[in-house]
Write a protein that holds these residues in place. Structure first.
Motif, PDB file in Angstrom:
ATOM      1  N   PRO A  94      37.599  54.422  53.509  1.00  0.00           N
ATOM      2  CA  PRO A  94      38.462  53.304  53.100  1.00  0.00           C
ATOM      3  C   PRO A  94      37.681  52.114  52.551  1.00  0.00           C
ATOM      4  CG  PRO A  94      38.334  53.442  55.502  1.00  0.00           C
ATOM      5  CD  PRO A  94      37.642  54.659  54.962  1.00  0.00           C
ATOM      6  N   LEU A  95      36.408  51.973  52.938  1.00  0.00           N
ATOM      7  CA  LEU A  95      35.607  50.853  52.430  1.00  0.00           C
ATOM      8  C   LEU A  95      35.249  51.029  50.959  1.00  0.00           C
ATOM      9  CD1 LEU A  95      33.058  50.402  55.392  1.00  0.00           C
ATOM     10  CD2 LEU A  95      35.102  49.021  54.920  1.00  0.00           C
ATOM     11  N   ALA A  96      35.349  52.260  50.459  1.00  0.00           N
ATOM     12  CA  ALA A  96      34.862  52.569  49.114  1.00  0.00           C
ATOM     13  C   ALA A  96      35.879  52.257  48.012  1.00  0.00           C
ATOM     14  CB  ALA A  96      34.462  54.041  49.041  1.00  0.00           C
ATOM     15  N   ARG A  97      37.110  52.000  48.387  1.00  0.00           N
ATOM     16  CA  ARG A  97      38.168  51.816  47.381  1.00  0.00           C
ATOM     17  C   ARG A  97      37.786  50.808  46.298  1.00  0.00           C
ATOM     18  NH1 ARG A  97      42.969  53.112  46.374  1.00  0.00           N
ATOM     19  NH2 ARG A  97      42.997  54.401  48.236  1.00  0.00           N
ATOM     20  N   GLY A  98      37.831  51.246  45.050  1.00  0.00           N
ATOM     21  CA  GLY A  98      37.574  50.358  43.904  1.00  0.00           C
ATOM     22  C   GLY A  98      36.121  49.937  43.759  1.00  0.00           C
ATOM     23  N   ARG A  99      35.240  50.495  44.573  1.00  0.00           N
ATOM     24  CA  ARG A  99      33.849  50.007  44.563  1.00  0.00           C
ATOM     25  C   ARG A  99      32.874  50.938  43.846  1.00  0.00           C
ATOM     26  NH1 ARG A  99      32.675  45.887  48.600  1.00  0.00           N
ATOM     27  NH2 ARG A  99      34.614  45.397  49.656  1.00  0.00           N
ATOM     28  N   LYS A 100      31.788  50.326  43.386  1.00  0.00           N
ATOM     29  CA  LYS A 100      30.647  51.097  42.876  1.00  0.00           C
ATOM     30  C   LYS A 100      29.739  51.374  44.068  1.00  0.00           C
ATOM     31  CE  LYS A 100      28.546  49.803  39.125  1.00  0.00           C
ATOM     32  NZ  LYS A 100      27.916  48.887  38.111  1.00  0.00           N
ATOM     33  N   VAL A 101      29.511  52.636  44.319  1.00  0.00           N
ATOM     34  CA  VAL A 101      28.839  53.032  45.565  1.00  0.00           C
ATOM     35  C   VAL A 101      27.461  53.621  45.270  1.00  0.00           C
ATOM     36  CG1 VAL A 101      28.977  54.534  47.605  1.00  0.00           C
ATOM     37  CG2 VAL A 101      31.078  53.536  46.636  1.00  0.00           C
ATOM     38  N   LEU A 102      26.465  53.180  46.041  1.00  0.00           N
ATOM     39  CA  LEU A 102      25.150  53.828  46.021  1.00  0.00           C
ATOM     40  C   LEU A 102      24.960  54.554  47.350  1.00  0.00           C
ATOM     41  CD1 LEU A 102      22.289  54.382  44.882  1.00  0.00           C
ATOM     42  CD2 LEU A 102      21.544  52.277  46.034  1.00  0.00           C
ATOM     43  N   ASN A 103      24.743  55.853  47.267  1.00  0.00           N
ATOM     44  CA  ASN A 103      24.484  56.646  48.469  1.00  0.00           C
ATOM     45  C   ASN A 103      23.007  57.047  48.435  1.00  0.00           C
ATOM     46  OD1 ASN A 103      24.582  58.319  50.692  1.00  0.00           O
ATOM     47  ND2 ASN A 103      25.839  59.915  49.732  1.00  0.00           N
ATOM     48  N   ALA A 104      22.166  56.243  49.101  1.00  0.00           N
ATOM     49  CA  ALA A 104      20.731  56.497  49.077  1.00  0.00           C
ATOM     50  C   ALA A 104      20.361  57.445  50.211  1.00  0.00           C
ATOM     51  CB  ALA A 104      19.956  55.195  49.198  1.00  0.00           C
TER      52      ALA A 104
ATOM     53  N   GLY B 228      38.148  58.168  48.837  1.00  0.00           N
ATOM     54  CA  GLY B 228      38.636  56.828  49.185  1.00  0.00           C
ATOM     55  C   GLY B 228      38.922  55.959  47.971  1.00  0.00           C
ATOM     56  N   GLY B 229      38.637  56.462  46.781  1.00  0.00           N
ATOM     57  CA  GLY B 229      38.976  55.704  45.571  1.00  0.00           C
ATOM     58  C   GLY B 229      37.843  54.885  45.003  1.00  0.00           C
ATOM     59  N   ALA B 230      36.588  55.306  45.250  1.00  0.00           N
ATOM     60  CA  ALA B 230      35.447  54.593  44.661  1.00  0.00           C
ATOM     61  C   ALA B 230      35.532  54.662  43.139  1.00  0.00           C
ATOM     62  CB  ALA B 230      34.143  55.227  45.133  1.00  0.00           C
ATOM     63  N   ARG B 231      35.026  53.603  42.465  1.00  0.00           N
ATOM     64  CA  ARG B 231      35.001  53.610  41.008  1.00  0.00           C
ATOM     65  C   ARG B 231      33.910  54.538  40.503  1.00  0.00           C
ATOM     66  NH1 ARG B 231      33.788  48.651  37.868  1.00  0.00           N
ATOM     67  NH2 ARG B 231      33.398  47.691  39.893  1.00  0.00           N
ATOM     68  N   SER B 232      32.752  54.445  41.148  1.00  0.00           N
ATOM     69  CA  SER B 232      31.646  55.348  40.802  1.00  0.00           C
ATOM     70  C   SER B 232      30.816  55.582  42.053  1.00  0.00           C
ATOM     71  CB  SER B 232      30.772  54.737  39.705  1.00  0.00           C
ATOM     72  OG  SER B 232      30.056  53.645  40.245  1.00  0.00           O
TER      73      SER B 232
END
Ligand code: SAH
Length: 409
Positions: A231-241, A255-259
């Motif tokens: 749920p924290l990812a909604r609409g966000r640009k996410v880096l998964n390191a 969850g709806g991440a932008r990227s």
């Protein structure tokens, strides 16, 4: 206990150890390991997997456990208190306890989880993971090798998997091969396997490389953190390191991440991440999310990309302290890593920093990450901290390794 154990006992005396006052109180308090240096007397040399009986200073029965002559953890305790038979019935009851502890934790949407978590479930040095209809039995001490057939038989008789795969920690692979004819990645029971198996986690599909992958093929221990990230990812640009096979990323896309950008040193891991996203392409949010793969050293990449900003940064490095002496260096590295993660955050961005080093305590880790945020001069709201998943219980200090802290920066 092996069925031949009784006959063997007739030939050789029971392996008897005596310990000093300190070890006695440690064992009585529930700690499951007896270290070699705490043994005061031993009646004879012991073999891997033998049942060792431990006596206290007054020559009274104290505990019984599995002996391993090659490990500094010389005995892994099975039982403390009054003497009692460690027989088939005892093991069966112990299995029931582990299985019962998972009742109600997962529904049919989650078919990958841990059935037995070593010492903390009363099975010292043994892990049992389920990936749909495949079980993975992983051994961390040679003590299980002579007991393998009986143990695997007990487990499969109860859980009826399609197959059971044996995994062995690196330090026992040689011995397993030469003395017991057992190989890492062998299928003990059921049809052969030549690739990964797929399973469900909260309705998402993943593959696990159970034959060769790290741990038992997937980081099941991070399930609850992945759920929190969704749920924290909604609409966000996410880096998964340190993305490994993209576990966090697949949740973020749902969850709806932008990227989502997966960053890992291993091309093999990133190929798995790509497949895991593809496995869930029937979900519109997953399918429409931009997915980028970056193969690089995460520490270096973060330094070399000062301009790139993300709204959610996940840091889940491998253990940075494999031994106690590496603890101070690991704490500094966690601090630096958190600082670079924060540098890459947009205002209002979220940092999820994880640590799987048992030698660094949760409080030390949380303080280190908090300090990095303060030193960066950013205002910080602490969202939460998390620990072990319910199918990964930790009943003693050395078993506690996983912790995570969520900060809005
Ligand atoms: N978050 C993952 C598990 C991460 S395991 C999950 O939920 O499944 C740690 C990962 O870090 C491994 O995939 C390993 O290949 C990777 N790794 C190790 N050292 C690295 C480095 N210096 N830079 C980038 N990735 C690294």
């Amino acid at each position: 206990m092996r069925t031949d154990e009784r006959q063997e006992q007739k030939r050789v005396p029971r392996l008897r150890l005596r310990v000093g006052a300190v070890a006695e109180s440690v064992l009585r308090s529930g700690h499951p390991w007896l270290f070699a240096e705490s043994i005061r007397e031993q009646n004879r040399a012991g073999q891997a997997g033998e049942l060792a009986v431990i006596y206290d200073r007054n020559d009274q029965f104290l505990a019984a456990g599995l002996f391993d002559p090659d490990s500094p953890i010389r005995v892994r305790l099975l039982h403390v208190g009054k003497p009692r038979a460690i027989d088939r019935e005892w093991w069966s009851e112990r299995l029931t306890r582990a299985l019962d502890a998972r009742q109600g934790l997962f529904d049919g949407q989650t078919t990958g989880f841990r059935w037995i978590n070593g010492e903390s479930d009363g099975w010292p040095g043994l892990v049992l993971d389920r990936y749909d209809r495949t079980l993975v039995l992983k051994l961390y001490t040679a003590a299980w090798l002579p007991r393998l057939e009986e143990t695997a038989g007990l487990i499969t008789g109860r859980l009826h998997p399609e197959r059971t795969v044996l995994r062995l920690s690196r330090n026992i692979q040689e011995l397993a091969k030469h003395q017991f004819g057992r190989a890492d990645g062998a299928v003990l029971d059921g049809p052969p396997l030549d690739g990964p198996v797929t399973f469900l986690e909260t309705g998402l599909r993943f593959e696990a490389d159970v034959l060769h992958g790290q741990k038992t093929g997937f980081f099941l221990d991070q399930r609850e953190n992945r759920q929190q990230v969704e749920p924290l990812a909604r609409g966000r640009k996410v880096l998964n390191a340190f993305s490994f096979s993209g576990g966090f990323s697949v949740y973020a896309t749902r969850g709806g991440a932008r990227s989502v950008t997966d960053l890992d040193l291993s091309a093999h891991a990133l190929a798995g991440a790509k497949r895991n996203v593809a496995l869930n392409a029937a979900n519109d949010s997953v399918a429409s999310c931009r997915h980028e793969l970056v193969q690089a050293d995460a520490f270096a990449w973060l330094d070399q990309q000062p301009g790139r900003r993300f709204d959610l940064v996940i840091l889940d490095p491998p253990s940075l302290a494999k031994r106690e002496t590496e603890r101070p260096g690991a704490i500094r590295a966690y601090g630096r890593l958190a600082a670079s993660g924060i540098e890459h955050l947009t205002p209002g961005g979220i940092l999820v920093a994880c640590s799987c080093s048992a030698h660094v305590t949760a409080e030390e880790f949380f303080e280190t990450v908090r300090r990095s945020a303060v030193n960066a001069g950013r205002r910080v709201e602490e969202l939460r901290t998390t620990g072990h998943a319910p199918d990964h219980p930790a009943i003693f200090k050395e078993a506690e390794y996983l912790k995570a802290i969520y900060l809005r920066v």
